[in-house]
Design a protein around this motif. Structure first.
Motif, PDB file in Angstrom:
ATOM      1  N   VAL A 100       4.381  13.827   9.142  1.00  4.15           N
ATOM      2  CA  VAL A 100       3.074  12.389   9.495  1.00  4.15           C
ATOM      3  C   VAL A 100       4.047  12.299  11.331  1.00  4.15           C
ATOM      4  CG1 VAL A 100       2.172  10.195   9.767  1.00  4.15           C
ATOM      5  CG2 VAL A 100       2.268  11.992   7.342  1.00  4.15           C
ATOM      6  N   LEU A 101       4.781  11.643  11.728  1.00  2.57           N
ATOM      7  CA  LEU A 101       6.184  11.403  12.404  1.00  2.57           C
ATOM      8  C   LEU A 101       5.832  12.577  13.377  1.00  2.57           C
ATOM      9  CD1 LEU A 101       9.343  10.321  10.747  1.00  2.57           C
ATOM     10  CD2 LEU A 101       7.714   9.057  11.420  1.00  2.57           C
ATOM     11  N   ILE A 102       5.286  13.920  13.204  1.00  2.00           N
ATOM     12  CA  ILE A 102       5.537  14.461  14.264  1.00  2.00           C
ATOM     13  C   ILE A 102       3.292  14.149  14.748  1.00  2.00           C
ATOM     14  CG2 ILE A 102       4.454  17.174  14.403  1.00  2.00           C
ATOM     15  CD1 ILE A 102       7.511  17.560  13.248  1.00  2.00           C
ATOM     16  N   ALA A 103       2.887  14.150  13.756  1.00  2.00           N
ATOM     17  CA  ALA A 103       1.542  13.735  14.156  1.00  2.00           C
ATOM     18  C   ALA A 103       1.468  12.473  14.828  1.00  2.00           C
ATOM     19  CB  ALA A 103       1.020  14.047  12.745  1.00  2.00           C
ATOM     20  N   ILE A 104       2.240  11.134  14.343  1.00  2.00           N
ATOM     21  CA  ILE A 104       2.440  10.270  15.688  1.00  2.00           C
ATOM     22  C   ILE A 104       2.453  10.310  16.910  1.00  2.00           C
ATOM     23  CG2 ILE A 104       3.099   8.018  15.616  1.00  2.00           C
ATOM     24  CD1 ILE A 104       3.040   7.499  12.930  1.00  2.00           C
ATOM     25  N   GLY A 105       3.616  10.909  17.150  1.00  2.00           N
ATOM     26  CA  GLY A 105       4.292  12.158  18.188  1.00  2.00           C
ATOM     27  C   GLY A 105       2.737  13.172  18.907  1.00  2.00           C
ATOM     28  N   LEU A 106       2.332  12.749  18.047  1.00  2.00           N
ATOM     29  CA  LEU A 106       1.343  13.891  19.446  1.00  2.00           C
ATOM     30  C   LEU A 106       0.302  12.909  19.675  1.00  2.00           C
ATOM     31  CD1 LEU A 106       1.451  17.055  17.333  1.00  2.00           C
ATOM     32  CD2 LEU A 106       2.043  17.039  19.427  1.00  2.00           C
ATOM     33  N   MET A 152       0.992  -1.090   0.247  1.00  2.00           N
ATOM     34  CA  MET A 152       0.580  -0.114  -0.288  1.00  2.00           C
ATOM     35  C   MET A 152       0.476   1.144  -0.199  1.00  2.00           C
ATOM     36  SD  MET A 152      -3.057  -0.707   2.739  1.00  2.00           S
ATOM     37  CE  MET A 152      -4.215   0.367   1.433  1.00  2.00           C
ATOM     38  N   GLU A 153       0.227   2.528  -0.595  1.00  2.00           N
ATOM     39  CA  GLU A 153       1.104   3.283  -0.513  1.00  2.00           C
ATOM     40  C   GLU A 153       0.437   4.485   0.693  1.00  2.00           C
ATOM     41  OE1 GLU A 153      -0.216   6.911  -3.075  1.00  2.00           O
ATOM     42  OE2 GLU A 153      -1.810   5.806  -3.375  1.00  2.00           O
ATOM     43  N   PRO A 154       1.741   5.281   1.269  1.00  2.00           N
ATOM     44  CA  PRO A 154       1.417   5.782   2.700  1.00  2.00           C
ATOM     45  C   PRO A 154       0.063   6.821   2.429  1.00  2.00           C
ATOM     46  CG  PRO A 154       3.857   6.385   1.732  1.00  2.00           C
ATOM     47  CD  PRO A 154       2.597   5.146   0.658  1.00  2.00           C
ATOM     48  N   HIS A 155      -0.749   7.460   1.345  1.00  2.00           N
ATOM     49  CA  HIS A 155      -1.392   8.200   1.328  1.00  2.00           C
ATOM     50  C   HIS A 155      -2.645   7.607   1.536  1.00  2.00           C
ATOM     51  CE1 HIS A 155      -3.571  11.699  -0.122  1.00  2.00           C
ATOM     52  NE2 HIS A 155      -4.311  11.206  -1.093  1.00  2.00           N
ATOM     53  N   SER A 156      -3.427   6.646   1.065  1.00  2.00           N
ATOM     54  CA  SER A 156      -3.707   5.923   1.071  1.00  2.00           C
ATOM     55  C   SER A 156      -4.022   5.215   2.975  1.00  2.00           C
ATOM     56  CB  SER A 156      -4.290   4.330   0.509  1.00  2.00           C
ATOM     57  OG  SER A 156      -3.578   3.669   0.737  1.00  2.00           O
ATOM     58  N   LEU A 214      -2.488   2.003  12.799  1.00  2.00           N
ATOM     59  CA  LEU A 214      -2.317   1.799  11.190  1.00  2.00           C
ATOM     60  C   LEU A 214      -1.063   3.020  10.485  1.00  2.00           C
ATOM     61  CD1 LEU A 214      -3.714   1.025   8.609  1.00  2.00           C
ATOM     62  CD2 LEU A 214      -5.069   3.116   8.293  1.00  2.00           C
ATOM     63  N   LEU A 215      -1.355   4.836  11.506  1.00  2.00           N
ATOM     64  CA  LEU A 215      -0.379   4.986  11.517  1.00  2.00           C
ATOM     65  C   LEU A 215       1.460   4.854  11.979  1.00  2.00           C
ATOM     66  CD1 LEU A 215      -1.431   8.378  12.786  1.00  2.00           C
ATOM     67  CD2 LEU A 215      -0.774   7.724  10.019  1.00  2.00           C
ATOM     68  N   ILE A 216       1.244   4.104  12.703  1.00  2.00           N
ATOM     69  CA  ILE A 216       2.204   3.730  13.159  1.00  2.00           C
ATOM     70  C   ILE A 216       3.101   2.060  11.947  1.00  2.00           C
ATOM     71  CG2 ILE A 216       4.147   2.376  15.107  1.00  2.00           C
ATOM     72  CD1 ILE A 216       1.608   3.461  17.386  1.00  2.00           C
ATOM     73  N   TYR A 217       2.070   2.197  11.872  1.00  2.00           N
ATOM     74  CA  TYR A 217       2.659   0.466  10.532  1.00  2.00           C
ATOM     75  C   TYR A 217       3.047   0.881   9.202  1.00  2.00           C
ATOM     76  CZ  TYR A 217       1.491  -2.496   6.790  1.00  2.00           C
ATOM     77  OH  TYR A 217       1.723  -3.951   5.686  1.00  2.00           O
ATOM     78  N   ALA A 218       2.629   2.375   9.021  1.00  2.00           N
ATOM     79  CA  ALA A 218       2.646   3.034   7.158  1.00  2.00           C
ATOM     80  C   ALA A 218       3.813   3.775   7.437  1.00  2.00           C
ATOM     81  CB  ALA A 218       1.702   4.269   7.512  1.00  2.00           C
ATOM     82  N   ALA A 219       4.235   4.254   9.477  1.00  2.00           N
ATOM     83  CA  ALA A 219       5.472   4.672   9.334  1.00  2.00           C
ATOM     84  C   ALA A 219       6.322   3.723   9.443  1.00  2.00           C
ATOM     85  CB  ALA A 219       5.843   5.732  10.929  1.00  2.00           C
TER      86      ALA A 219
END
Length: 120
Positions: free
Chosen positions: A67-73, A1-5, A53-58
């Motif tokens: 997006v990494l900053i968003a994950i931290g928040l 999968m691509e990060p955007h989706s 899902l975000l962590i999986y994408a990262a």
């Protein structure tokens, strides 16, 4: 999968969680000491699914720094949510407004960062 989706799917999950969060915040601000357990658990489940899902994408396809900053928040917001659940909700104590506000603010900023990524 691509990060955007993957990120778009997580944003949808966070938007659903935010709807429940706004409902719960409204209840608390109107004087209800804590929301119904089913609503709090649904909110947490949707948010946890989005964060997972975000962590999986990262970890798999890579994501930009915003997006990494968003994950931290979002991790910080999740810690606040867990504290509210385990230290207040489970003990049937009123949820503290400052913690609730900080939890919401972190999540809103993180969601805004994800939307900036998606639509710029």
């Amino acid at each position: 999968m691509e990060p955007h989706s993957l990120i778009l799917t997580s944003v949808i999950l966070f938007a659903l969680a935010a709807g429940g969060g706004m409902l719960m915040a409204g209840m608390r601000l109107r004087g209800t000491p804590r929301p119904p357990a089913w609503l709090a658990m649904g909110h947490g489940l949707l948010a946890a699914a989005g964060l997972t899902l975000l962590i999986y994408a990262a970890c798999t396809v890579g994501v930009p720094n915003i997006v990494l900053i968003a994950i931290g928040l979002l991790v910080a917001a999740a810690v606040g949510g867990v504290i509210m659940n385990l230290m207040y909700h489970v003990k049937e104590m009123p949820l503290p407004l400052p913690l609730m506000t900080a939890h919401a603010a972190l999540a809103v900023v993180a969601l805004a960062l994800l939307l900036v990524y998606l639509y710029t």
